[in-house]
Design a protein around this motif. Sequence first.
Motif, PDB file in Angstrom:
ATOM      1  N   TYR A  84      37.537  48.361  46.440  1.00 19.95           N
ATOM      2  CA  TYR A  84      36.348  49.103  46.029  1.00 19.95           C
ATOM      3  C   TYR A  84      35.544  48.184  45.119  1.00 19.95           C
ATOM      4  N   VAL A  85      34.267  47.974  45.443  1.00 20.67           N
ATOM      5  CA  VAL A  85      33.452  47.092  44.608  1.00 20.67           C
ATOM      6  C   VAL A  85      32.758  47.901  43.513  1.00 20.67           C
ATOM      7  N   THR A  86      32.970  47.458  42.284  1.00 24.35           N
ATOM      8  CA  THR A  86      32.465  48.184  41.117  1.00 24.35           C
ATOM      9  C   THR A  86      32.394  47.240  39.922  1.00 24.35           C
ATOM     10  N   PRO A  87      31.397  47.440  39.033  1.00 26.31           N
ATOM     11  CA  PRO A  87      31.361  46.597  37.829  1.00 26.31           C
ATOM     12  C   PRO A  87      32.607  46.773  36.952  1.00 26.31           C
ATOM     13  N   LYS A  88      33.379  47.851  37.188  1.00 24.71           N
ATOM     14  CA  LYS A  88      34.593  48.070  36.388  1.00 24.71           C
ATOM     15  C   LYS A  88      35.798  47.282  36.907  1.00 24.71           C
ATOM     16  N   GLU A 128      40.178  47.056  42.726  1.00 30.42           N
ATOM     17  CA  GLU A 128      38.753  47.168  42.371  1.00 30.42           C
ATOM     18  C   GLU A 128      38.254  45.780  41.967  1.00 30.42           C
ATOM     19  N   ILE A 129      37.133  45.374  42.537  1.00 27.78           N
ATOM     20  CA  ILE A 129      36.594  44.033  42.259  1.00 27.78           C
ATOM     21  C   ILE A 129      35.154  44.129  41.775  1.00 27.78           C
ATOM     22  N   SER A 130      34.843  43.312  40.747  1.00 30.14           N
ATOM     23  CA  SER A 130      33.464  43.167  40.261  1.00 30.14           C
ATOM     24  C   SER A 130      33.003  41.752  40.588  1.00 30.14           C
ATOM     25  N   ILE A 131      31.733  41.594  40.933  1.00 30.68           N
ATOM     26  CA  ILE A 131      31.252  40.228  41.187  1.00 30.68           C
ATOM     27  C   ILE A 131      30.551  39.655  39.959  1.00 30.68           C
ATOM     28  N   GLY A 132      30.585  40.338  38.841  1.00 30.92           N
ATOM     29  CA  GLY A 132      30.002  39.772  37.626  1.00 30.92           C
ATOM     30  C   GLY A 132      29.632  40.850  36.633  1.00 30.92           C
ATOM     31  N   ASP A 133      29.377  40.422  35.423  1.00 26.52           N
ATOM     32  CA  ASP A 133      29.079  41.363  34.342  1.00 26.52           C
ATOM     33  C   ASP A 133      27.609  41.762  34.336  1.00 26.52           C
ATOM     34  N   TYR A 134      27.205  42.478  35.347  1.00 30.88           N
ATOM     35  CA  TYR A 134      25.854  43.035  35.460  1.00 30.88           C
ATOM     36  C   TYR A 134      25.971  44.184  36.448  1.00 30.88           C
ATOM     37  N   VAL A 135      24.966  45.061  36.463  1.00 34.02           N
ATOM     38  CA  VAL A 135      25.077  46.239  37.314  1.00 34.02           C
ATOM     39  C   VAL A 135      24.044  46.183  38.437  1.00 34.02           C
ATOM     40  N   LEU A 136      24.521  46.327  39.663  1.00 35.73           N
ATOM     41  CA  LEU A 136      23.649  46.351  40.841  1.00 35.73           C
ATOM     42  C   LEU A 136      23.344  47.803  41.199  1.00 35.73           C
ATOM     43  N   THR A 137      22.377  48.013  42.080  1.00 34.36           N
ATOM     44  CA  THR A 137      22.038  49.398  42.447  1.00 34.36           C
ATOM     45  C   THR A 137      23.104  50.014  43.363  1.00 34.36           C
ATOM     46  N   GLY A 138      23.899  49.175  43.999  1.00 33.56           N
ATOM     47  CA  GLY A 138      24.963  49.687  44.861  1.00 33.56           C
ATOM     48  C   GLY A 138      25.942  48.557  45.135  1.00 33.56           C
ATOM     49  N   GLY A 139      26.995  48.855  45.879  1.00 35.26           N
ATOM     50  CA  GLY A 139      28.025  47.843  46.107  1.00 35.26           C
ATOM     51  C   GLY A 139      27.759  46.905  47.280  1.00 35.26           C
ATOM     52  N   LEU A 141      25.570  44.446  47.982  1.00 38.02           N
ATOM     53  CA  LEU A 141      25.466  43.000  47.722  1.00 38.02           C
ATOM     54  C   LEU A 141      26.817  42.439  47.299  1.00 38.02           C
ATOM     55  N   ALA A 142      27.554  43.214  46.530  1.00 39.91           N
ATOM     56  CA  ALA A 142      28.884  42.764  46.092  1.00 39.91           C
ATOM     57  C   ALA A 142      29.806  42.592  47.307  1.00 39.91           C
ATOM     58  N   ALA A 143      29.751  43.533  48.241  1.00 43.25           N
ATOM     59  CA  ALA A 143      30.584  43.431  49.452  1.00 43.25           C
ATOM     60  C   ALA A 143      30.196  42.188  50.243  1.00 43.25           C
TER      61      ALA A 143
HETATM   62  N1  ADE Z   1      28.283  47.599  42.064  1.00 39.00           N
HETATM   63  C1  ADE Z   1      27.301  47.570  41.147  1.00 39.00           C
HETATM   64  N2  ADE Z   1      27.396  46.495  40.376  1.00 39.00           N
HETATM   65  C2  ADE Z   1      28.469  45.791  40.802  1.00 39.00           C
HETATM   66  C3  ADE Z   1      29.083  44.583  40.389  1.00 39.00           C
HETATM   67  N3  ADE Z   1      28.640  43.854  39.368  1.00 39.00           N
HETATM   68  N4  ADE Z   1      30.186  44.161  41.047  1.00 39.00           N
HETATM   69  C4  ADE Z   1      30.663  44.901  42.060  1.00 39.00           C
HETATM   70  N5  ADE Z   1      30.126  46.043  42.488  1.00 39.00           N
HETATM   71  C5  ADE Z   1      29.032  46.497  41.873  1.00 39.00           C
END
Ligand code: ADE
Length: 268
Positions: A84-88, A128-139, A141-143
Motif C-alpha cells: 500500500y503506497v502511503t506517506p506513512k 506500506e511504502i512511502s516514496i518520500g517525505d511529502y504528500v501527493l494527491t494520490g498513490g 505517482l508513488a506506484a
Molecule cells: N501517497 C501520497 N503521498 C505519498 C507518498 N509520499 N508516498 C507514497 N504514497 C503517497
Amino acid sequence: MKINILTLFPNMIKGGLSESIIARAQYEGRVTLNVYNYRDFSNNNRRAVDDAPYGGGAGLVMQVEPVKNALQVIDPKHHSHIIYVTPKGQPLTQERVKLLAESEHLTILCGHYEGVDQRIIDNLVDEEISIGDYVLTGGELAAMVIVDAVVRMRRGVLGSDRSVEEESFENNLLEYPHYTRPENYDGQKVPEVLLSGNHKKIKEWRYSQQLKITKERRPDLFKKHLQSLYSCKKKSELRRVLRCLDAVGLIAEAPTHWIKFSNYKRKK
Ligand code: ADE
C-alpha cells in the motif's frame, strides 16, 4: 514478473508506464502490468467505493469491500506481495527496490485522497511504502515510481551492456559526472583524464568524484561507504581509496590506521 496495480485512475498509470524502457519491458514479456479500477469491484450500482469517516471530519474514506473483492478476483490465494503506497510507509530505498525486484508477483494498492479504511491495511496489506517525505494527491505517482525502479532492476530490462554497478546508491555512493562531445563547450573543457585512454586513471578519477559529491551532498552515505571499508585487509585496495580521497582533498576523512597499515604516502 507480474505487477497488479489497483487505482481509481487507471489511465494515469497506463499512460505513465507506456513509454520508453518500461513499455519495452512489457512488450518483451519481462513484466506484465495489470491495472484495475477499484470501482469495477464495488457492490453498489453507483460504483461508489468510499464513504464518510466515522468520528467525523472532511472527505471520504475508501471502503474495505471493493479492495477485498478486487483481491479475491486478481489474487485469491494471496500469492503476491501486497504493497500500500502511503506517506506513512517505510521510505523506499534502492536496497528495498532490489529486494522487491526479486519477487515474481507484486500488487500495489494506490491510496485514496483522504485515506483508506485501516482494516484494509491491517488485514490485506503486507507492506506500506512511502516514496518520500511529502504528500501527493494520490498513490498513483508513488506506484509508478515503484514499478519504474523495480522493473529496471530485472535482468535484461536495461540491456546487457548496461551496468547498474556504478550508478547512484551502489556502495553508498552517488554517481560520478558524465561528459560527451564536444570536448570544449564555450570554454568549458572535459576533464583531461577522460581523454587520456588510461582506464585505471579514469576509474580512479570517477571514484574520487563519487567520494567528493557524496561527501558534499550526502554525508550520511559517505560515512556508510567508509564504514563498509573498515574491515578491508587489502593494502593495495586501501591505498587506492586513500589516493582517491587525497585527490579531492578528503584524506582527513580516512582513519589514520589505514594510512599506517597500508604504508600510504600522502600527495604533496
Ligand atoms: N501517497 C501520497 N503521498 C505519498 C507518498 N509520499 N508516498 C507514497 N504514497 C503517497
